[in-house]
Design a protein around this motif. Structure first.
Motif, PDB file in Angstrom:
ATOM      1  N   LEU B 146       0.835  -1.200   0.000  1.00 29.76           N
ATOM      2  CA  LEU B 146       0.000   0.000   0.000  1.00 29.76           C
ATOM      3  C   LEU B 146       0.872   1.253   0.000  1.00 29.76           C
ATOM      4  CD1 LEU B 146      -2.575  -0.834   2.815  1.00 29.76           C
ATOM      5  CD2 LEU B 146      -2.829  -1.224   0.377  1.00 29.76           C
ATOM      6  N   HIS B 147       0.416   2.244  -0.723  1.00 33.38           N
ATOM      7  CA  HIS B 147       0.999   3.574  -0.652  1.00 33.38           C
ATOM      8  C   HIS B 147      -0.166   4.544  -0.596  1.00 33.38           C
ATOM      9  CE1 HIS B 147       4.968   2.013  -1.698  1.00 33.38           C
ATOM     10  NE2 HIS B 147       4.354   1.261  -2.598  1.00 33.38           N
ATOM     11  N   CYS B 182       4.264  10.165   0.162  1.00 27.90           N
ATOM     12  CA  CYS B 182       3.574   8.893   0.353  1.00 27.90           C
ATOM     13  C   CYS B 182       3.096   8.896   1.794  1.00 27.90           C
ATOM     14  CB  CYS B 182       4.492   7.698   0.134  1.00 27.90           C
ATOM     15  SG  CYS B 182       3.644   6.160   0.558  1.00 27.90           S
ATOM     16  N   GLU B 184       1.057   6.415   3.267  1.00 27.72           N
ATOM     17  CA  GLU B 184       0.786   5.119   3.902  1.00 27.72           C
ATOM     18  C   GLU B 184       2.115   4.408   4.064  1.00 27.72           C
ATOM     19  OE1 GLU B 184      -2.540   3.624   4.795  1.00 27.72           O
ATOM     20  OE2 GLU B 184      -0.917   2.802   5.997  1.00 27.72           O
ATOM     21  N   CYS B 186       5.230   2.305   4.073  1.00 30.35           N
ATOM     22  CA  CYS B 186       5.546   1.291   3.073  1.00 30.35           C
ATOM     23  C   CYS B 186       6.971   0.765   3.186  1.00 30.35           C
ATOM     24  CB  CYS B 186       5.293   1.840   1.678  1.00 30.35           C
ATOM     25  SG  CYS B 186       6.246   3.323   1.307  1.00 30.35           S
ATOM     26  N   HIS B 190      10.071   4.879   3.157  1.00 28.92           N
ATOM     27  CA  HIS B 190       8.750   5.505   3.098  1.00 28.92           C
ATOM     28  C   HIS B 190       8.845   7.030   3.086  1.00 28.92           C
ATOM     29  CE1 HIS B 190       4.672   6.531   4.169  1.00 28.92           C
ATOM     30  NE2 HIS B 190       4.944   6.778   5.421  1.00 28.92           N
ATOM     31  N   MET B 193       9.794   8.621  -0.244  1.00 27.62           N
ATOM     32  CA  MET B 193       8.957   8.351  -1.415  1.00 27.62           C
ATOM     33  C   MET B 193       8.244   9.649  -1.784  1.00 27.62           C
ATOM     34  SD  MET B 193       6.490   5.183  -2.050  1.00 27.62           S
ATOM     35  CE  MET B 193       5.268   5.217  -3.341  1.00 27.62           C
TER      36      MET B 193
HETATM   37 CU   LIG Z   1       4.729   4.423   0.051  1.00 29.46          CU
END
Ligand SMILES: [Cu+2]
Lengths: 532, 337
Positions: B146-147, B182, B184, B186, B190, B193
């Protein structure tokens, strides 16, 4: 009523290590829970400090991204599953619920001891898994990341599963105790509000915990047997896990907060010398909150791809939570009106509960509103919100209860000035740490970020410095609590002038609580003079 | 509140949704401030007024409650929260309904970068270029976990899921580069991102589409050689065949033509002409509307949405097509009006 016969108290009678580990006395089990969960609070707190330390400056401050990701996972998982869910019901609830309804013990004392050992086994498994292989998913274990990451999610999840059983058994025990073991005259409406709150909590524990059990088992099956449930690569559904997870974890939020609310309902009347304002409203709002808590889980998933119609329902249902909650806050404040208020340490914590929990509750409105949540979801705003509820609410309630009942549990009084200074440090530190995070969130900083752009640097620094004040406050508390054990002075049986049953017996209580079964003739908060 | 004065705490409002979200935000904010003050000022006032030094212990009043006040507080609050709910829902609905004429861009997220695939064949990494004042709709999917696509200055956020599409749309109304996060969690990078949305004047946007050149001040910063795009959030771009063209080639290379016509004549499989945006009847009698997710599912799991009147003979293409290729095929099928 207070016992004059010199039978030994529960702490020293019977003696010996073995008598503790095999005890079926609810008070001793409560104390063992307390020692265990407070240790976890300390460990979880250390990880929180490390996480904040890393965020002191942008980029690498003291640790790598992978370490950081593990640390915030440890912080969250330990605090949620090993501290805040069990602490109040299992520690203070175990100790005081039977006494407050005039019982000699819980309904199933042996089961009570079993729950403790189940809890310990689950916690040991989870901690061992964390230490041996680490976990970096956050306490929410979202799939598919949690299925693919190269860490020991399976074992941690199994640990959570086992601890869940302990929670269910404790809940069952309390429900039965309240129904079966009330002393003569103790009608439902004469029960202290703490009992009501723990009772409502127990209902949630029994009904919701099995779901996380099933969820973690499915997760384990998927990882081990490669059955596609939650991982789309195996043909599963990524969002399904979130439904399962929050179906438990949302009600669990109320497992965490309701007992804290119960403590506030005890402390405020005693220190204001006032009858609680709206007894029934407070009692029933606990049940109402418990009920609604089952049907709002989807508000954690407004941007998950969940259908707009589902979002509509979850948003409107969530709004209803505001009402019983606000009634409680209103009633606690109204209880102060025309009282005679003493600001001893327990009361300081109770009023700071009102202060911070109100902020926590109101910021929930932002997150329940769909369009605003789209912006705020998964940012520091959410982090701030739930720390205001969990720490500003539950932990403040816990500290109020701990200071309030300390003399009863151990027969010793702590240093009042120590209490006040430590309270001030915690109050300032907490607000510094978390109020800044509302701004960070509104300004767009996502949560679980190891690194952040420079525009967030100032606020992050204030937040981290705040965490040091918090730490100093808790350290001081640890010191004066430990010192109080060694003080020669004995605490009075009823130092605060409480009217509930636990204050009518010696401090510390004797092994069987009551010399003879008490008979209750009045309400628990009968303070004040009736003006004619 | 002091903090408000100390730093610029308002986010730029760079999309059609920003002022809308902020209005409701402000409404809740003021309601919260007032409620908070009532509780806290009341509390502090009581603490002083009824301090035990002033009111002896045995002189407190006997009051057990007042149901009418409680009920009116509850009722008043019920009204306010229902207003907040309804307001939030109306605005949210607007966020969920992209206009027909929106410029569609495919987004592919993966650990830990963003790719933007344009209809004309451009593929950009960590950089999304859009025209000002024109609705843009993003059709997003993830290659792994998920992102979540989050642009604070636009007040938009949408989780990006593997194996299916989610959508988000906006009209950017101020030029400039804006931060994409991003949101969510990940994994390791993360927080790296990141991407930029570059909002250009419509003319500049056209210019960019033809030549690939960005106006002054918006140029892509060249990444240092040692840092790979995956860890630095650095941007890159390539120009390929237009998406629908590429889809057309794939359509015959992968053998779809054996069973599907694009002219309207039914073969072993249904014709794909005029399919997109229209309802289809499935074997179980259910009628579903054909969107990106439907086509995607038909390609990767053909047996999961069987069209009425056809045999279950279509082979699955799961694992044989990359996200880019699936996007190209969908784009081609969409072009068969
Ligand atoms: Cu992500």
């Amino acid at each position: 009523m207070s016992g004059h016969t010199e039978v030994g108290n529960y702490l020293t009678h019977p003696k010996g290590f073995w008598s503790w580990v095999t005890t079926i006395d609810h008070k001793r089990i409560g104390i063992m829970y307390m020692a265990t969960t407070m240790t976890f609070f300390f460990i979880g707190g250390i990880f929180a400090l490390l996480v904040r330390l890393e965020l002191l400056t942008p980029g690498l401050t003291v640790m790598s991204a992978d370490t950081y990701n593990k640390f915030f996972t440890y912080h969250g998982a330990i605090m949620v599953f090993m501290f805040i869910i069990p602490i109040i019901p299992a520690a203070l609830g175990n100790f005081f619920l039977p006494i407050m309804i005039g019982a000699k013990d819980v309904a199933f004392p042996r089961l009570n001891l079993a729950s403790y050992y189940i809890f310990i086994s689950g916690a040991a498994l989870a901690v061992w898994a964390l230490m041996a292989h680490g976990a970096d998913t956050g306490w929410t274990f979202y799939t598919p990341y949690s299925i693919r990451t190269n860490t020991s999610v399976v074992l941690v999840a199994l640990g959570v599963f086992v601890m869940g059983f302990s929670s269910i058994l404790t809940g069952l025990n309390f429900i039965t105790t309240v129904h079966k073991l009330r002393c003569p005259g103790m009608t439902f409406y004469r029960m202290p509000l703490f009992v009501w709150a723990v009772y409502a909590t127990a209902i949630i524990q029994v009904l919701a915990t099995p779901v996380i059990g099933i969820t973690t088992l499915l997760l384990v099956m998927e990882r081990v047997l490669k059955i596609g449930i939650f991982d789309p690569a195996l043909g599963g559904d990524a969002v399904l896990f979130q439904h399962f997870f929050w179906f438990y974890s949302h009600p669990a939020v109320y497992i965490m907060i309701l007992p804290g609310m119960g403590i506030i309902s005890e402390v405020i009347p005693v220190f204001a010398r006032k009858h609680i304002f709206g007894y029934k409203a407070i009692a029933y709002s606990s049940l109402a909150i418990a009920g609604i808590s089952f049907i709002v889980w989807g508000h954690h998933m407004f941007v998950s791809g969940q259908s707009p119609l589902a979002n509509l329902l979850f948003s409107v249902l969530t709004m209803f939570v505001a009402i019983p909650t606000a009634i409680k806050v209103f009633n606690w404040t109204a209880t102060l009106y025309k009282g005679s208020i003493s600001l001893k340490t327990p009361m300081l914590y109770a009023v700071s509960f009102l202060f911070m929990f109100t902020i926590g509750g109101l910021t929930g409105l932002f997150l329940a509103a769909l369009s605003v949540d789209v912006h705020l979801h998964d940012t520091y705003f959410v982090v701030a919100h739930f720390h205001y509820v969990m720490m500003g609410g539950t932990v403040m309630g816990l500290l109020a209860g701990l200071h309030y009942w300390w003399p009863k549990m151990f027969g010793k009084m702590y240093n009042e000035w120590g209490g006040k200074i430590s309270w001030a440090l915690i109050f300032i530190g907490f607000n510094m740490t978390f109020f800044t995070q509302f701004f960070l969130g509104y300004l767009g900083m996502p949560r679980r970020y190891y690194d952040y752009p420079p525009q967030y640097a100032g606020l992050n620094m204030i937040s981290t410095i705040g965490s040091w004040f918090l730490f100093a406050g808790f350290l001081l508390m640890l010191i004066y609590f430990i010192r109080s054990f060694f003080s020669k002075e004995k605490a009075a049986d009823n130092p605060w002038g409480g009217k509930t049953l636990e204050w009518q017996i010696p401090s510390p209580p004797t092994e069987h609580n009551f010399h003879e079964t008490p008979t209750v003739t009045g309400k628990p908060y009968d303070y004040g003079v009736v003006k004619l | 509140m002091i903090a408000m004065l100390l730093f610029q705490w308002r986010l730029p409002q760079a999309s059609n949704f920003a002022p809308m979200v902020d209005r409701l935000f402000d409404f809740i904010l003021w309601f919260s401030i007032i409620s908070f003050l009532i509780i806290v000022v009341g509390m502090v006032f009581f603490l002083f007024k009824y301090w035990r030094k002033k009111i002896p212990e045995d002189k407190s009043a006997y009051i057990t409650g007042h149901t009418k006040t409680e009920m009116s507080v509850a009722f008043f609050l019920l009204v306010v929260v229902m207003v907040i709910f309804y307001w939030g829902w109306i605005d949210y609905k607007a966020m969920k309904t992209a206009p027909e004429d929106a410029l569609e861009i495919n987004v592919i997220a993966r650990q830990w970068l963003w790719q933007f695939q344009y209809a004309d064949g451009k593929m950009l990494t960590n950089e999304l270029v859009v025209p000002k004042d024109k609705p843009v709709s993003l059709i997003m999917t993830s290659q792994d976990v998920l992102h979540s696509f989050y642009v604070p200055d636009f007040r938009i956020k949408q989780d990006v899921l593997p194996k299916m599409y989610t959508n988000v749309w906006f009209v950017a109304n101020k030029t400039g580069p804006y931060q994409v996060f991003c949101a969510e969690y990940c994994g390791t990078s993360h927080s790296q991102m990141l991407a930029k949305v570059k909002v250009l004047e419509p003319d500049d946007f056209e210019q960019w589409q033809m030549t690939g050149e960005l106006p002054e001040g918006m140029e892509t910063k060249v990444a240092p050689a040692e840092a790979s795009a995956a860890v630095s959030g650095a941007a890159a771009s390539t120009q390929g065949e237009p998406l629908a063209e590429k889809g057309k080639t794939l359509f015959s290379n992968k053998g779809c033509t054996a069973c599907h016509s694009v002219t309207g004549a039914a073969g072993v499989g249904p014709t794909l002409k005029g399919l997109f945006g229209h309802p289809v009847e499935l074997v179980d009698g259910q009628k579903v509307n054909v969107d990106e997710n439907y086509i995607r599912q038909s390609i990767t799991e053909p047996q999961s949405n069987m069209v009425k009147g056809f045999q279950p003979i279509m082979p699955t293409f799961k694992g044989q097509l990359s996200e880019e290729e699936i996007n190209a095929l969908i784009s081609f099928i969409k072009s068969l009006k």
